[in-house]
Design an enzyme around this catalytic site. Sequence first.
Site, PDB file in Angstrom:
ATOM      1  N   ASP A   4      14.710  -8.196   5.218  1.00 30.90           N
ATOM      2  CA  ASP A   4      13.630  -7.486   5.907  1.00 30.90           C
ATOM      3  C   ASP A   4      14.059  -7.235   7.350  1.00 30.90           C
ATOM      4  O   ASP A   4      13.697  -7.960   8.270  1.00 30.90           O
ATOM      5  CB  ASP A   4      12.340  -8.308   5.866  1.00 30.90           C
ATOM      6  N   CYS A  57     -12.154  16.751  12.952  1.00 30.58           N
ATOM      7  CA  CYS A  57     -13.028  17.261  14.006  1.00 30.58           C
ATOM      8  C   CYS A  57     -12.697  18.717  14.239  1.00 30.58           C
ATOM      9  O   CYS A  57     -11.525  19.097  14.352  1.00 30.58           O
ATOM     10  CB  CYS A  57     -12.816  16.453  15.291  1.00 30.58           C
ATOM     11  N   TYR A  98      26.300  -5.496   2.980  1.00 31.90           N
ATOM     12  CA  TYR A  98      26.062  -5.503   1.536  1.00 31.90           C
ATOM     13  C   TYR A  98      26.604  -4.282   0.807  1.00 31.90           C
ATOM     14  O   TYR A  98      26.529  -4.202  -0.418  1.00 31.90           O
ATOM     15  CB  TYR A  98      24.565  -5.607   1.248  1.00 31.90           C
ATOM     16  N   GLU A 102       0.828  -1.199   0.000  1.00 30.55           N
ATOM     17  CA  GLU A 102       0.000   0.000   0.000  1.00 30.55           C
ATOM     18  C   GLU A 102       0.868   1.257   0.000  1.00 30.55           C
ATOM     19  O   GLU A 102       0.561   2.241  -0.680  1.00 30.55           O
ATOM     20  CB  GLU A 102      -0.911  -0.002   1.231  1.00 30.55           C
ATOM     21  N   TYR A 103       1.970   1.207   0.770  1.00 29.81           N
ATOM     22  CA  TYR A 103       2.900   2.345   0.768  1.00 29.81           C
ATOM     23  C   TYR A 103       3.436   2.577  -0.654  1.00 29.81           C
ATOM     24  O   TYR A 103       3.509   3.712  -1.126  1.00 29.81           O
ATOM     25  CB  TYR A 103       4.054   2.071   1.734  1.00 29.81           C
ATOM     26  N   ASP A 104       3.805   1.475  -1.332  1.00 30.53           N
ATOM     27  CA  ASP A 104       4.314   1.597  -2.701  1.00 30.53           C
ATOM     28  C   ASP A 104       3.268   2.231  -3.619  1.00 30.53           C
ATOM     29  O   ASP A 104       3.596   3.026  -4.506  1.00 30.53           O
ATOM     30  CB  ASP A 104       4.705   0.225  -3.245  1.00 30.53           C
ATOM     31  N   GLU A 147      21.469 -10.285  -4.651  1.00 30.47           N
ATOM     32  CA  GLU A 147      21.416 -10.595  -3.219  1.00 30.47           C
ATOM     33  C   GLU A 147      19.969 -10.498  -2.744  1.00 30.47           C
ATOM     34  O   GLU A 147      19.160  -9.768  -3.333  1.00 30.47           O
ATOM     35  CB  GLU A 147      22.289  -9.617  -2.418  1.00 30.47           C
ATOM     36  N   CYS A 173     -12.045  19.076  22.112  1.00 28.79           N
ATOM     37  CA  CYS A 173     -12.210  17.641  21.906  1.00 28.79           C
ATOM     38  C   CYS A 173     -11.228  16.893  22.803  1.00 28.79           C
ATOM     39  O   CYS A 173     -10.013  17.072  22.673  1.00 28.79           O
ATOM     40  CB  CYS A 173     -11.963  17.284  20.443  1.00 28.79           C
ATOM     41  N   CYS A 186     -18.194  14.547  15.662  1.00 31.14           N
ATOM     42  CA  CYS A 186     -17.037  13.803  16.168  1.00 31.14           C
ATOM     43  C   CYS A 186     -17.492  12.685  17.099  1.00 31.14           C
ATOM     44  O   CYS A 186     -18.303  12.926  18.009  1.00 31.14           O
ATOM     45  CB  CYS A 186     -16.099  14.759  16.908  1.00 31.14           C
ATOM     46  N   LYS A 222      16.770  -9.263  -0.691  1.00 27.68           N
ATOM     47  CA  LYS A 222      16.356  -8.006  -0.056  1.00 27.68           C
ATOM     48  C   LYS A 222      15.917  -8.346   1.368  1.00 27.68           C
ATOM     49  O   LYS A 222      14.825  -8.858   1.584  1.00 27.68           O
ATOM     50  CB  LYS A 222      15.232  -7.342  -0.838  1.00 27.68           C
ATOM     51  N   LYS A 261      10.416  -6.857  -5.637  1.00 28.62           N
ATOM     52  CA  LYS A 261       9.735  -7.401  -4.465  1.00 28.62           C
ATOM     53  C   LYS A 261       8.910  -8.635  -4.822  1.00 28.62           C
ATOM     54  O   LYS A 261       8.374  -8.763  -5.924  1.00 28.62           O
ATOM     55  CB  LYS A 261       8.843  -6.324  -3.832  1.00 28.62           C
ATOM     56  N   LEU A 287      16.724   2.142  -2.402  1.00 30.14           N
ATOM     57  CA  LEU A 287      16.759   1.593  -3.748  1.00 30.14           C
ATOM     58  C   LEU A 287      15.417   1.769  -4.434  1.00 30.14           C
ATOM     59  O   LEU A 287      14.364   1.675  -3.798  1.00 30.14           O
ATOM     60  CB  LEU A 287      17.114   0.102  -3.712  1.00 30.14           C
ATOM     61  N   LYS A 342      22.496  -5.312  -8.531  1.00 29.63           N
ATOM     62  CA  LYS A 342      23.391  -4.162  -8.649  1.00 29.63           C
ATOM     63  C   LYS A 342      24.386  -4.415  -9.777  1.00 29.63           C
ATOM     64  O   LYS A 342      24.902  -5.525  -9.906  1.00 29.63           O
ATOM     65  CB  LYS A 342      24.173  -3.942  -7.345  1.00 29.63           C
ATOM     66  N   CYS A 397     -16.242  13.978  20.840  1.00 26.73           N
ATOM     67  CA  CYS A 397     -16.735  15.176  21.533  1.00 26.73           C
ATOM     68  C   CYS A 397     -18.048  15.706  20.978  1.00 26.73           C
ATOM     69  O   CYS A 397     -18.658  16.600  21.569  1.00 26.73           O
ATOM     70  CB  CYS A 397     -15.684  16.281  21.496  1.00 26.73           C
ATOM     71  N   GLU A 437      22.343  -4.928   7.088  1.00 23.68           N
ATOM     72  CA  GLU A 437      20.975  -5.066   7.579  1.00 23.68           C
ATOM     73  C   GLU A 437      20.986  -5.943   8.826  1.00 23.68           C
ATOM     74  O   GLU A 437      21.449  -7.087   8.783  1.00 23.68           O
ATOM     75  CB  GLU A 437      20.087  -5.696   6.513  1.00 23.68           C
ATOM     76  N   ARG A 448      19.766   4.043   9.572  1.00 19.34           N
ATOM     77  CA  ARG A 448      19.623   4.862   8.366  1.00 19.34           C
ATOM     78  C   ARG A 448      19.019   6.234   8.679  1.00 19.34           C
ATOM     79  O   ARG A 448      19.453   7.241   8.160  1.00 19.34           O
ATOM     80  CB  ARG A 448      18.727   4.148   7.348  1.00 19.34           C
TER      81      ARG A 448
END
Length: 774
Positions: free
Chosen positions: A128, A447, A236, A37-39, A124, A453, A429, A126, A335, A85, A301, A432, A184, A147
């Site tokens: 986690d 709100c 790495y 989702e972040y991606d 190599e 609140c 809200c 990735k 990924k 990366l 790489k 409140c 890592e 980092r």
Amino acid sequence: MSSAEDPSARVEALRRLIDYHDDRYYVFDDPEIPDAEYDRLWWELQALEAAHPELITPDSPTQRVGGRPLETFATVEHRVPMLSLDKTKTEEALDKAKTEDAMREFDKRMRKDLSREVVRYLAEPKLDGLAINMTYEDGLLTLAATRGDGRFGEDVTAQVRTIKSVPPRLRGQGWPRLMEVRGEVVLPKVGLEAINELARIEGGKVFANPRNAAAGSLRQLDPRITAQRPLTIFCYGFGAIVGGPLADTQSASIERLRGWGLPVSPEVKVLEGVDSCIDYFHDIGNRRADLDYDIDGVVFKVDALSDQALCDQRQAEEARFDSPSPFPRWAKAYKFPPEEALTIIEAVSFDVGRSGAVTPVAHLKPVKVGGVTVSKATLHNMDEVKRKDFRPGDTVFVRRAGDVIPQIPRVLIERRPVGALPVELPTSCPVCGSEVSKSEGEAKARCTGGLYCPAQRKRAILHFASRRAMDIDGLGEEIVDQLVDRGLVRDPADLYTLRLEELADLNLMGDKSAQNLLSAIDRSRSTTLARFVFALGIPDVGEASAQALADHFGDLESLMAVTSKDFLLQRGIPGVGKERAPRIIGFLTKYPRAEPAAGQELADWLANQFRPRISSKIANAIAERFPTVEALREAGTEDLRNHPHVQVAGIGEKVANQIVRFFAQQHNREVIQHLIAAGIQWPRPRDRAGAKSPLEPPLSDRTIVITGTLSRPRDEIKDWLLSLGARVSGSVSAKTDYVLAGNEAGSKLNMAKNLGVRVISEEDLHRLLTGGKL
């Protein structure tokens, strides 16, 4: 994004979301959304900025990496920034064919850049875990830092020293005088099981996955706790190396690390061509579950360092005419598909945050995803709810890839029960009862209750009292809950009117604890302007921004009177954008003799030369600013390109608007007046004209580095020096004025002696402050 939505509004909304999730992931080790989702957010923002380059700003998440350092550790500046990366999009990771196409496209670009038929790559896994930068000087480990935001990280040297796989002294010989090694820190899967089993027995925290356990273990303030965790590390890469590269290739350099006793992943391989890379990706993906540690993809790489340098050169050349990329061109991460499961949305509720943001939350029928039981997921905002049409009773896909809180990528409409009702944003809200509003162009509903609140009030007071703000020791969540619930505190200024008997009457408080808290509140009256501004809780203003505001404006009165023009000035020529400016400068550089004919006006000549790209109006504006061809040739693209110029470091348009709105609200100004009336004060560094003030702090403009064990905690010493006007740095350089050294001072003391920087003790410092000589 709907066709009717303003791109600039969507860009700002995406940046707010990404900044928030960066903090949750990098700073607090408590992410709310998975990588996938972040991606999606990241790639949507990058696509919008590519389509609308005028919206790109230096503070955009696409122009940087990471997030800010944790407050409880000393800050360290990396000698060479730790870049992240470039990685595949979520859509590519979900489709085998798209992943392979992306790998072939990357290889095609590398072959073109390097002018060869086949490129050799280092492959190599990735990992986690948590990225670490370790500094070895003369073979000894002298510093280890996270980092952080890529430039500044957290000093975790004491914690890293406890990792058994990290050698405190390099083996063998031939290592450089100074070398930064990147790696890592990971926790093996069996280690996670052992930690969690002990936590269940003792009633401690159970970690959701190895990554969070590794990050949480390394960020323990007490290194003895870290030592109890079976962490390991795989190296790495490199940062600064005094004396040049270790070898001609990445793979040979990694082998030298292995020879010096530094751990390297056994899965590292050198591959010829893209087909070998594709085979490697699928092979290690099939063996992913059998590995001793978590991985979420593969990194490729370019192996030859000379080839990497060529790619860097090409990237720098392109950056002259386009936005610079925050990723190295010669490497890319691919990924693996995230894990998914089906479950049901049982209900949707709404949470209220400190800034008043009203966030929809899905309550799920508990389901196991990737070894973790999931029962809740954020739905981000109502735009997302309506776009995906989430409804209670829906069967949904839940996806995670090692993350604590999952994403819900889509709904199975065909399984929707009859009568399932759409989710509606509450008009009031849930905490409140105040009105909930949603501004045009903003994704989040809020709100309007403000400090009225309780949800916002309690979080605002906790933030105000936090360690890096007003530092009111002992004012924790349970005490704040009682103070607000009993009506004793309505805003931060009420803290300074509390009486001993009121505090002593609270649960978990007695006379002694109440007196200690009153003393802490009283001590907080003496602070710095930067801390005070940070404590106010202005939306999007963090600690670094607060310091920048204090440095720029110098006093609270000037800051409270700001307008948007105080933050941003338009530079360049109106109508000359990102593409026109380099075309004009490039033409004049390529044809040094090109100039108007005798008697021809410069504006007419420009309009003819660049028709139809430049109108007469734009040509006249250029000629008015640069009346001759010679003056125009001496200009750069930044002198021509119309863009906002940031006046205060790190304060872009979005944050500037938040600051102006905050100080424009009367209730905020009243709270500030009450706080000043309560006796909060700070040193005034200099008057607005820049002349020395008789009240100027005694260490104004002096740079000091702290090392060793002193009479007080280092953070207290740092805050004291800041209040005296000093700049406190985390590293020694030729520009350092003093190194304040205590017992057991380490490499910083040696560096100071080598550079000839004055080393002083606490006694020397007190003598200096009282008018004595060193």
